[in-house]
Design a protein around this motif. Structure first.
Motif, PDB file in Angstrom:
ATOM      1  N   HIS A   6       5.328  17.948  -5.296  1.00 52.52           N
ATOM      2  CA  HIS A   6       5.356  16.739  -6.136  1.00 52.52           C
ATOM      3  C   HIS A   6       3.928  16.517  -6.605  1.00 52.52           C
ATOM      4  CE1 HIS A   6       5.689  12.627  -7.471  1.00 52.52           C
ATOM      5  NE2 HIS A   6       7.008  12.708  -7.359  1.00 52.52           N
ATOM      6  N   ILE A   7       3.615  17.062  -7.767  1.00 52.08           N
ATOM      7  CA  ILE A   7       2.234  17.102  -8.234  1.00 52.08           C
ATOM      8  C   ILE A   7       1.643  15.716  -8.460  1.00 52.08           C
ATOM      9  CG2 ILE A   7       2.679  17.322 -10.720  1.00 52.08           C
ATOM     10  CD1 ILE A   7       0.131  19.358  -8.657  1.00 52.08           C
ATOM     11  N   GLY A   8       2.454  14.766  -8.907  1.00 52.18           N
ATOM     12  CA  GLY A   8       1.947  13.413  -9.141  1.00 52.18           C
ATOM     13  C   GLY A   8       1.395  12.767  -7.881  1.00 52.18           C
ATOM     14  N   SER A   9       2.126  12.891  -6.794  1.00 49.69           N
ATOM     15  CA  SER A   9       1.655  12.287  -5.540  1.00 49.69           C
ATOM     16  C   SER A   9       0.431  13.016  -4.993  1.00 49.69           C
ATOM     17  CB  SER A   9       2.776  12.259  -4.498  1.00 49.69           C
ATOM     18  OG  SER A   9       3.185  13.558  -4.177  1.00 49.69           O
ATOM     19  N   LEU A  10       0.344  14.324  -5.225  1.00 49.20           N
ATOM     20  CA  LEU A  10      -0.827  15.080  -4.780  1.00 49.20           C
ATOM     21  C   LEU A  10      -2.059  14.694  -5.594  1.00 49.20           C
ATOM     22  CD1 LEU A  10       0.904  18.540  -4.333  1.00 49.20           C
ATOM     23  CD2 LEU A  10       0.208  16.953  -2.534  1.00 49.20           C
ATOM     24  N   ILE A  11      -1.873  14.480  -6.888  1.00 50.77           N
ATOM     25  CA  ILE A  11      -2.979  14.028  -7.743  1.00 50.77           C
ATOM     26  C   ILE A  11      -3.445  12.642  -7.295  1.00 50.77           C
ATOM     27  CG2 ILE A  11      -3.530  13.208 -10.078  1.00 50.77           C
ATOM     28  CD1 ILE A  11      -1.840  15.570 -11.129  1.00 50.77           C
ATOM     29  N   LEU A  12      -2.493  11.762  -7.019  1.00 56.72           N
ATOM     30  CA  LEU A  12      -2.836  10.410  -6.562  1.00 56.72           C
ATOM     31  C   LEU A  12      -3.646  10.465  -5.264  1.00 56.72           C
ATOM     32  CD1 LEU A  12      -2.638   7.314  -6.676  1.00 56.72           C
ATOM     33  CD2 LEU A  12      -0.410   7.513  -5.532  1.00 56.72           C
ATOM     34  N   ALA A  13      -3.211  11.294  -4.330  1.00 59.30           N
ATOM     35  CA  ALA A  13      -3.923  11.404  -3.047  1.00 59.30           C
ATOM     36  C   ALA A  13      -5.356  11.889  -3.260  1.00 59.30           C
ATOM     37  CB  ALA A  13      -3.169  12.342  -2.108  1.00 59.30           C
ATOM     38  N   LYS A  14      -5.537  12.910  -4.104  1.00 61.48           N
ATOM     39  CA  LYS A  14      -6.883  13.447  -4.361  1.00 61.48           C
ATOM     40  C   LYS A  14      -7.727  12.432  -5.139  1.00 61.48           C
ATOM     41  CE  LYS A  14      -9.862  16.777  -4.091  1.00 61.48           C
ATOM     42  NZ  LYS A  14     -10.497  17.068  -2.817  1.00 61.48           N
ATOM     43  N   GLU A  37      -0.631   5.710 -14.235  1.00 66.68           N
ATOM     44  CA  GLU A  37       0.195   5.343 -13.077  1.00 66.68           C
ATOM     45  C   GLU A  37       1.558   6.050 -13.127  1.00 66.68           C
ATOM     46  OE1 GLU A  37       0.073   1.070 -13.016  1.00 66.68           O
ATOM     47  OE2 GLU A  37      -1.914   1.060 -12.084  1.00 66.68           O
ATOM     48  N   LYS A  38       2.087   6.285 -14.330  1.00 65.65           N
ATOM     49  CA  LYS A  38       3.348   7.024 -14.466  1.00 65.65           C
ATOM     50  C   LYS A  38       3.176   8.485 -14.028  1.00 65.65           C
ATOM     51  CE  LYS A  38       5.540   4.342 -18.148  1.00 65.65           C
ATOM     52  NZ  LYS A  38       5.964   4.328 -19.567  1.00 65.65           N
ATOM     53  N   ILE A  39       1.999   9.049 -14.297  1.00 61.71           N
ATOM     54  CA  ILE A  39       1.721  10.435 -13.890  1.00 61.71           C
ATOM     55  C   ILE A  39       1.807  10.565 -12.371  1.00 61.71           C
ATOM     56  CG2 ILE A  39      -0.126  12.166 -13.721  1.00 61.71           C
ATOM     57  CD1 ILE A  39      -0.910  11.321 -16.600  1.00 61.71           C
ATOM     58  N   PHE A  40       1.313   9.565 -11.641  1.00 62.45           N
ATOM     59  CA  PHE A  40       1.342   9.601 -10.182  1.00 62.45           C
ATOM     60  C   PHE A  40       2.773   9.681  -9.641  1.00 62.45           C
ATOM     61  CE2 PHE A  40      -2.816   6.970 -10.324  1.00 62.45           C
ATOM     62  CZ  PHE A  40      -3.581   8.127 -10.472  1.00 62.45           C
ATOM     63  N   LEU A  41       3.756   9.283 -10.454  1.00 60.07           N
ATOM     64  CA  LEU A  41       5.162   9.289 -10.038  1.00 60.07           C
ATOM     65  C   LEU A  41       5.901  10.554 -10.465  1.00 60.07           C
ATOM     66  CD1 LEU A  41       6.006   5.593 -11.005  1.00 60.07           C
ATOM     67  CD2 LEU A  41       5.366   6.480  -8.743  1.00 60.07           C
ATOM     68  N   GLN A  42       5.268  11.382 -11.286  1.00 64.58           N
ATOM     69  CA  GLN A  42       5.943  12.564 -11.828  1.00 64.58           C
ATOM     70  C   GLN A  42       5.914  13.743 -10.864  1.00 64.58           C
ATOM     71  OE1 GLN A  42       4.436  13.530 -15.709  1.00 64.58           O
ATOM     72  NE2 GLN A  42       4.989  11.542 -16.555  1.00 64.58           N
ATOM     73  N   LYS A  43       7.047  14.446 -10.793  1.00 61.68           N
ATOM     74  CA  LYS A  43       7.168  15.624  -9.940  1.00 61.68           C
ATOM     75  C   LYS A  43       6.457  16.826 -10.555  1.00 61.68           C
ATOM     76  CE  LYS A  43      10.775  18.442  -7.708  1.00 61.68           C
ATOM     77  NZ  LYS A  43       9.887  19.134  -6.879  1.00 61.68           N
ATOM     78  N   SER A  44       6.431  16.912 -11.886  1.00 62.36           N
ATOM     79  CA  SER A  44       5.763  18.023 -12.564  1.00 62.36           C
ATOM     80  C   SER A  44       5.013  17.500 -13.789  1.00 62.36           C
ATOM     81  CB  SER A  44       6.784  19.083 -12.980  1.00 62.36           C
ATOM     82  OG  SER A  44       7.705  18.544 -13.900  1.00 62.36           O
TER      83      SER A  44
END
Length: 146
Positions: A6-14, A37-44
């Motif tokens: 889930h790339i959005g959540s990984l980006i948010l964490a970093k 903020e929508k990007i943080f919710l996206q899977k890809s």
């Protein structure tokens, strides 16, 4: 068998880890706070956008996918007598293992989730490579082999 990325959540964490302000992010990506903020919710994500995030956060998010491919890609099929065609895209060697991948493999063995032979068979990692990792990255294993 496929890893759920889930790339959005990984980006948010970093992003949080790097403590980058929303203002800097908005300026760098040239988008509004709501879009970010929508990007943080996206899977890809689109690859160009992922590249921009990689630059902003100074982290190679593409490696998450390439390491996944190293683990789960099928073996090369090359029948005898068949001429090799020159590929249209560059070919990358599969034997470049990141520290994260090595840790993942060794953790599977350590926790008893996979045997040495299962690792060799399922991930096509040479036995010698696996044992070198065990000696190099696992001090307990080093003591057993001495």
């Amino acid at each position: 068998m496929f890893k759920n990325i889930h790339i959005g959540s990984l980006i948010l964490a970093k992003w949080k880890e790097n403590n980058i302000s929303m203002e800097r992010t908005i300026n760098f990506l040239q988008m509004g706070e709501i879009e970010i903020e929508k990007i943080f919710l996206q899977k890809s994500l689109d690859s160009e956008l992922l590249l921009r995030w990689s630059k902003l956060l100074e982290y190679d998010f593409f490696r998450l996918y390439s390491q996944h491919l190293i683990l789960y890609s099928p073996p090369n099929k090359n029948s005898l007598g068949e001429k090799k065609k020159k590929p249209a895209l560059p070919q990358f060697r599969k034997n470049i293992y990141s520290k994260e991948l090595i840790d993942f493999i060794l953790e599977l063995i350590e926790k008893g989730e996979k045997t040495h032979q299962q690792i060799v068979d399922e991930y096509r990692i040479p036995k010698t490579t696996l044992y070198k990792w065990m000696v190099k990255y696992n001090p307990n294993e080093r003591n057993k082999n001495e």
